[in-house]
Design an enzyme around this catalytic site. Structure first.
Site, PDB file in Angstrom:
ATOM      1  N   ASP A 165       0.810  -1.212   0.000  1.00  0.00           N
ATOM      2  CA  ASP A 165       0.000   0.000   0.000  1.00  0.00           C
ATOM      3  C   ASP A 165       0.852   1.274   0.000  1.00  0.00           C
ATOM      4  O   ASP A 165       0.671   2.150   0.839  1.00  0.00           O
ATOM      5  CB  ASP A 165      -0.906  -0.044   1.243  1.00  0.00           C
ATOM      6  CG  ASP A 165      -1.827   1.155   1.356  1.00  0.00           C
ATOM      7  OD1 ASP A 165      -2.317   1.621   0.315  1.00  0.00           O
ATOM      8  OD2 ASP A 165      -2.044   1.631   2.491  1.00  0.00           O
ATOM      9  N   GLU A 511       1.126  -1.019  14.062  1.00  0.00           N
ATOM     10  CA  GLU A 511       0.222  -0.199  13.243  1.00  0.00           C
ATOM     11  C   GLU A 511      -1.155  -0.205  13.862  1.00  0.00           C
ATOM     12  O   GLU A 511      -1.664  -1.248  14.262  1.00  0.00           O
ATOM     13  CB  GLU A 511       0.098  -0.742  11.805  1.00  0.00           C
ATOM     14  CG  GLU A 511       1.271  -0.451  10.921  1.00  0.00           C
ATOM     15  CD  GLU A 511       1.078  -0.934   9.481  1.00  0.00           C
ATOM     16  OE1 GLU A 511      -0.074  -0.992   9.004  1.00  0.00           O
ATOM     17  OE2 GLU A 511       2.099  -1.257   8.849  1.00  0.00           O
TER      18      GLU A 511
HETATM   19  C1  GCB Z   1      -1.223  -2.193   6.673  1.00  0.00           C
HETATM   20  C2  GCB Z   1       0.077  -2.079   5.962  1.00  0.00           C
HETATM   21  C3  GCB Z   1       0.396  -0.656   5.549  1.00  0.00           C
HETATM   22  C4  GCB Z   1      -0.868   0.019   5.040  1.00  0.00           C
HETATM   23  C5  GCB Z   1      -1.880   0.066   6.162  1.00  0.00           C
HETATM   24  C6  GCB Z   1      -3.189   0.731   5.737  1.00  0.00           C
HETATM   25  O1  GCB Z   1      -1.504  -3.144   7.330  1.00  0.00           O
HETATM   26  O2  GCB Z   1       1.158  -2.642   6.662  1.00  0.00           O
HETATM   27  O3  GCB Z   1       1.386  -0.688   4.570  1.00  0.00           O
HETATM   28  O4  GCB Z   1      -0.624   1.292   4.520  1.00  0.00           O
HETATM   29  O5  GCB Z   1      -2.161  -1.235   6.567  1.00  0.00           O
HETATM   30  O6  GCB Z   1      -3.327   1.933   5.877  1.00  0.00           O
HETATM   31  O7  GCB Z   1      -4.070   0.027   5.264  1.00  0.00           O
END
Ligand code: GCB
Length: 602
Positions: A165, A511
């Site tokens: 992403d 995250e």
């Molecule tokens: C995730 C990914 C990250 C994305 C994020 C999102 O799990 O690791 O690269 O940008 O989610 O915002 O969906």
């Protein structure tokens, strides 16, 4: 190895930065390699080095290009450099590049975030102008690191579909430098640090090329010598040591010298922070004290230059991190520039250092269908190409990252992959091999992790047994339980955390985030509003605060960033606490209020 020591200029080393505006040509028909473009380009335009090439021009064909692009520049090599080894060194070129000087190949490198160098002595004219041509390729496949695929459209256009992403920015992303080095020289330095009360220890190992005797001096921040040693390896002891602490960094300089018959041949300085890192039960210890990670997953990303190195941006980011009360970041989803790592050392910013292994999860469309619950099209880790070339590329990326960053005090943990599909059976032997490979490689034996995806929740992940710290990316209240249900998101998250706690390992939430349009306010809140992002954060924080094994929170993301276009992203991912031009959203103030009250230790 020559490429991996940062190109510092010293009494014995000459460095010339040849970045700037270079000639450029897009290879739309994939003809350059067969047509001898390596000898020199025709019909060129201009391109900035370093920078991503994608967002500079007004052409879609270049922004969304799949395949090769070509660069050309000219440079002088000083006559007095004839008695030295002369190299051209690239900080990085994404994802792979081959460099030709005066028509001869001097180096080829795979992996978009690591330095590489080619020796020039046999191909350059000393005292004359020389021509350098570089071909850079941005293609992805299941077995490249990072992973993706290429689709061919009806009109013949090839399009890259990353399994991740963020925009697949490409080009010469970091500085290009000429290096004139002594032919006998210091090739590599490894340090291990420790302390016992007031006594600091720096265990060093130096490998040198050619003749000479090694001596070492350790200088404090005033430039005063605090310890000396002789020989290629030894221990430097520091009385009244000043430790490298999160938010309060102290850096010594290890000055390595190579001399022959009393005459200095080479000298190289390495900044050293004395600190220890250890996992004990559910605690993550820095200098024997339980550390709590506060911060973000980031990106190297900004308008116009894309992923290209930007000193001003890095400093601004450091300022904002300090302001908001963050003490750490993860280099999601690839290694950042060497200069960023040096700044992190200097500022006492704790870093979870991630390899570029992202997208080890192929889904029907791309990353988006994964995020919204799409099913994997094939079993990624069952694929023969993943098990062979993919595994090799992954190991190569780990080996190079460890080589480049092993001495940084800021690096406290290595993240070997982001969100691989560890619900698959075949991921187990894959990561068993990856983890046992990586364990042998870090001289400091720092903790290892991989970042777990919400599609492999507690009870289904096949690879967490190999990690030292459980790192979770979770979106309770955004991708699932969004909107009205968000009120209960914290409870659901807390339930999952309860499960992970049984593992007896520390947990870092690497995250958690909600897309938010800066300036969009709504009372009562709705998704995408600034109010919603703050309420979402409260739900997550409630879950973390209720789980003693949680030793850190890194919100997704530090700032808004560019992604592939599509119906799920409005000119990029908007989960930033800051906008793409680094101004705060309401959530940044919200986080600051929380983080100002949470100590780094305790
Ligand atoms: C995730 C990914 C990250 C994305 C994020 C999102 O799990 O690791 O690269 O940008 O989610 O915002 O969906």
């Amino acid at each position: 190895m020559t490429a991996f020591l940062y190109p510092h200029e010293t009494r014995t080393r000459r460095i010339v930065d040849i970045s700037g505006i270079w000639k450029f040509r897009l290879d739309n028909n994939n003809e350059g390699r067969a047509s001898g473009w390596k000898d020199g380009l025709t019909d060129t335009t201009l391109m900035a080095v370093p920078s991503s090439y994608n967002d500079i021009t007004t052409e879609k064909a270049l922004r969304d290009h799949c395949g090769d692009v070509w660069y050309e520049t000219e440079f002088y090599v000083a006559e007095e450099w004839q008695m030295r080894d002369v190299f051209v060194r690239f900080g990085s070129a994404t994802h792979r590049a081959t460099v030709y000087v005066n028509g001869e190949e001097v180096v080829s490198h795979d992996g978009g975030y690591m330095p590489f160098a080619g020796k020039l002595n046999d191909v350059v004219q000393f005292g004359e102008k020389n021509k350098m041509v570089v071909v850079v390729n941005n293609e992805l496949s299941h077995s490249t690191i990072p992973a993706g695929t290429i689709v061919k459209h009806a009109n013949g256009t090839r399009e890259i579909k990353p399994f991740f992403d963020f925009f697949n920015y490409a080009g010469i992303h970091r500085a290009v430098k000429l290096m004139a080095l002594p032919t006998s020289r210091i090739e590599d330095i490894t340090v291990l640090t420790d302390f016992d009360q007031d006594l600091g220890k720096v265990d060093y190992q130096i490998s040198a090329l050619g003749q000479g005797d090694v001596t070492v001096a350790l200088l404090d921040e005033e430039g005063k010598t605090v310890a000396t040693s002789e020989g290629n390896e030894g221990v430097l002891e520091i009385d009244n040591v000043k430790l490298w602490q999160p938010g309060n960094a102290y850096l010594y300089t290890l000055q390595a010298s190579l001399s022959d018959d009393g005459q200095l041949i080479d000298q190289y300085p390495l900044e050293v922070g004395v600190r220890t890192v250890k996992v004990e039960g559910t605690k993550f210890l820095i200098n024997n004290e339980p550390f709590y990670f506060k911060g973000f997953g980031k990106h190297e990303d900004s308008a116009i230059r894309g992923r290209g190195y930007d000193a001003a941006l890095n400093l601004r980011d450091m300022e904002l991190l300090e302001w908001i009360g963050a003490n750490s970041i993860r280099t999601s989803h690839y290694p950042y520039s060497e200069e960023f790592m040096q700044l992190a050392d200097r500022k006492g910013l704790v870093v979870i250092n991630e390899t570029p292994a992202v997208g080890q999860f192929d889904v029907m469309m791309n990353f988006m269908s994964a995020a919204t619950g799409g099913q994997s099209q094939s079993n990624f880790f069952d694929r023969p190409d993943v098990q062979t070339q993919g595994m090799e590329a992954h190991k190569h990326a780990i080996a190079e990252l460890f080589k480049r960053d092993k001495n940084h005090a800021c690096v406290v943990m290595w993240a070997l992959s982001n969100e691989p599909d560890t619900s698959q059976e075949a991921s187990e032997p894959y990561f068993k091999e990856i983890f046992s490979y990586a364990r042998e490689l870090d001289p400091q034996h720092r903790p290892l992790t991989l970042v777990n995806f919400m599609m492999a929740p507690y009870g289904t992940c096949r690879a967490h047994q190999y990690v030292d710290v459980i790192c979770l990316n979770r979106y309770y209240g955004w991708y699932m339980m969004g909107g009205l249900e968000m009120d209960n998101a914290g409870n659901m998250f807390a339930m999952e955390l309860q499960g992970w706690s049984n593992e007896g390992k520390p947990i870092v939430i690497t995250e958690y985030g909600a897309d938010t349009m800066a300036g969009m306010h709504k009372l009562p809140s709705v998704q995408w509003s600034e109010e919603y992002q703050c309420e979402y954060l409260d739900q997550q924080h409630m879950a973390f605060d209720g789980c003693p094994a949680v030793v850190g929170e890194q919100m997704w993301n530090f700032a808004d960033f560019q992604t592939w276009e599509g119906i799920m992203r409005v000119d990029g991912n908007k989960k930033g606490a800051f906008t793409r031009d680094r101004q705060p959203k309401m959530s940044a103030h919200h986080l600051k209020r929380r983080w100002d009250k949470i100590d780094s230790f305790g």
